[in-house]
Enzyme design. Sequence first.
Site, mmCIF file in Angstrom:
data_model
loop_
_atom_site.group_PDB
_atom_site.id
_atom_site.type_symbol
_atom_site.label_atom_id
_atom_site.label_comp_id
_atom_site.label_asym_id
_atom_site.label_seq_id
_atom_site.Cartn_x
_atom_site.Cartn_y
_atom_site.Cartn_z
ATOM 1 N N HIS A 69 -11.470 7.225 -0.776
ATOM 2 C CA HIS A 69 -10.642 7.973 0.444
ATOM 3 C C HIS A 69 -9.449 8.476 -0.280
ATOM 4 C CE1 HIS A 69 -8.279 3.872 -0.681
ATOM 5 N NE2 HIS A 69 -7.392 4.437 -0.851
ATOM 6 N N TRP A 70 -8.929 8.716 -1.574
ATOM 7 C CA TRP A 70 -8.167 9.108 -2.407
ATOM 8 C C TRP A 70 -8.372 10.600 -2.123
ATOM 9 C CZ3 TRP A 70 -3.176 7.682 -5.365
ATOM 10 C CH2 TRP A 70 -3.152 6.510 -5.078
ATOM 11 N N HIS A 108 -6.774 -6.597 0.155
ATOM 12 C CA HIS A 108 -6.154 -5.944 -0.380
ATOM 13 C C HIS A 108 -5.072 -6.424 0.788
ATOM 14 C CE1 HIS A 108 -3.475 -2.321 -0.561
ATOM 15 N NE2 HIS A 108 -4.194 -1.650 0.221
ATOM 16 N N ASP A 160 0.948 -1.115 0.623
ATOM 17 C CA ASP A 160 -0.115 -0.024 0.277
ATOM 18 C C ASP A 160 0.547 1.322 -0.480
ATOM 19 O OD1 ASP A 160 -2.853 1.210 0.989
ATOM 20 O OD2 ASP A 160 -1.564 2.477 1.644
ATOM 21 N N ARG A 161 0.725 2.387 1.219
ATOM 22 C CA ARG A 161 1.456 3.145 0.913
ATOM 23 C C ARG A 161 2.896 2.732 1.142
ATOM 24 N NH1 ARG A 161 -1.801 6.567 -1.367
ATOM 25 N NH2 ARG A 161 -0.606 8.115 -0.787
ATOM 26 N N ARG A 183 4.369 2.844 -2.042
ATOM 27 C CA ARG A 183 4.957 3.962 -2.983
ATOM 28 C C ARG A 183 5.508 4.689 -2.038
ATOM 29 N NH1 ARG A 183 0.210 4.588 -5.824
ATOM 30 N NH2 ARG A 183 -1.785 3.424 -4.998
ATOM 31 N N TYR A 236 -2.313 11.646 1.707
ATOM 32 C CA TYR A 236 -3.137 11.254 0.238
ATOM 33 C C TYR A 236 -2.532 12.790 0.134
ATOM 34 C CZ TYR A 236 -4.107 6.617 1.729
ATOM 35 O OH TYR A 236 -4.699 5.164 1.539
#
Length: 292
Positions: free
Chosen positions: A149-150, A272, A104-105, A108, A211
Site C-alpha cells: 500500500h505504500w 498492527h 501508524d500515520r 509519523r 502517502y
Amino acid sequence: MFDDFEKRRIQTGDAEIFVCSGGSGPPLLLLHGYPQNHVMWHAVASQLRHHFTLVVPDLRGYGESKGPKPDSEHMRYSKRAMAQDMVEVMSALGYEQFLLAGHDRGARVGYRLVLDHPERVLRFAALDIVPTLEVWERMNKDVAMRTYHWPFLAQPAPLPERLIGHDPEFYLRHLLAKWAGQREAITAPALAEYIRHFNKPSVIEATCEDYRAGATVDLEHDRADRNAGRRIQCPMLVVWGRGFLAGQAESPLSVWRDWADDVREVALDCGHFVAEEEPDACAAALHDFFAE
C-alpha cells in the site's frame, strides 16, 4: 465511544480539526493512523482518562476533520503540516507542553512534531512504526509484498482514488484483515465508524495525499534531520506488535536508537492495531511511561 467527551472544531492554518477531549490530569495528545480515525483509541482512552486529560483529534482530511485541496508538492499533507495542526490545536486548548502518543500515520506526525517543536513535547510514544525514511531504505521484495500500500497509495492521482473509490468498504476491510492479528478485536461500532468515514471521497483523497507526502517531502524532511544529526530529545517509548512490525525491521528499538537519545520498548503479542487488539496492555504501557 467518546460520548461524554467534549467535541469541538478548531481552525488551523489551512485545515479544520475535529477534536474530542476529556479526562483529568496532564494533557496527552493521541493521534490515530490509517485507515482509521480517532475512534481507534476508544478502549485505551476509557482507561487513560482517569489519569490524563486526553485530546483525541482526527488528522487533517481524516474522519470529521477537513483538509485543504492537495498541492503538487504534497506539502499540505506532509507530516510537518499535520504536526503544525496539532501544535495549534493544543495551543487553542491552552496546552503549551504536553505528552504525545501516535499510532501508524499518527506516530509519523508525532515524531515530526517532536523534531520540529522539541520544546512542546515532554514524552513521546510511537505505536508500531519505524521512521518513514527507514521504511523506504529497507524496502525489498518481501517488505514490498507486505506493505504494497505504500507505493500503491503514493501513485499519482487519481489512480488509487479511483480504484479504492470503486468499493471503499472492501478495501478498508481488506487492510484491517491483512494487518490485524486479532481481527475480532476491532469492535462492530468502531468498524462502522471507519467504514462511514472511509466512504467519503474527500477522505480517500486526503489519505492518498498522506502517502504521497510519505514518498516525497516527508523523506526530504527526515533525511535533512538525519544529515544534520537532529534527534528526538525527549524520552521515547516504542510499543509494537510482534505479529506486524517484526516483519519490517529486525528490531524496532535498534532502529529508533539511531533517532532518539532515550528510547525503550514494549512488545505485544498482536498485530498492527495494538490499541484495539491489546488495549489493556497498551494502556498500561502508556500509563507507566507517561506517569514517570
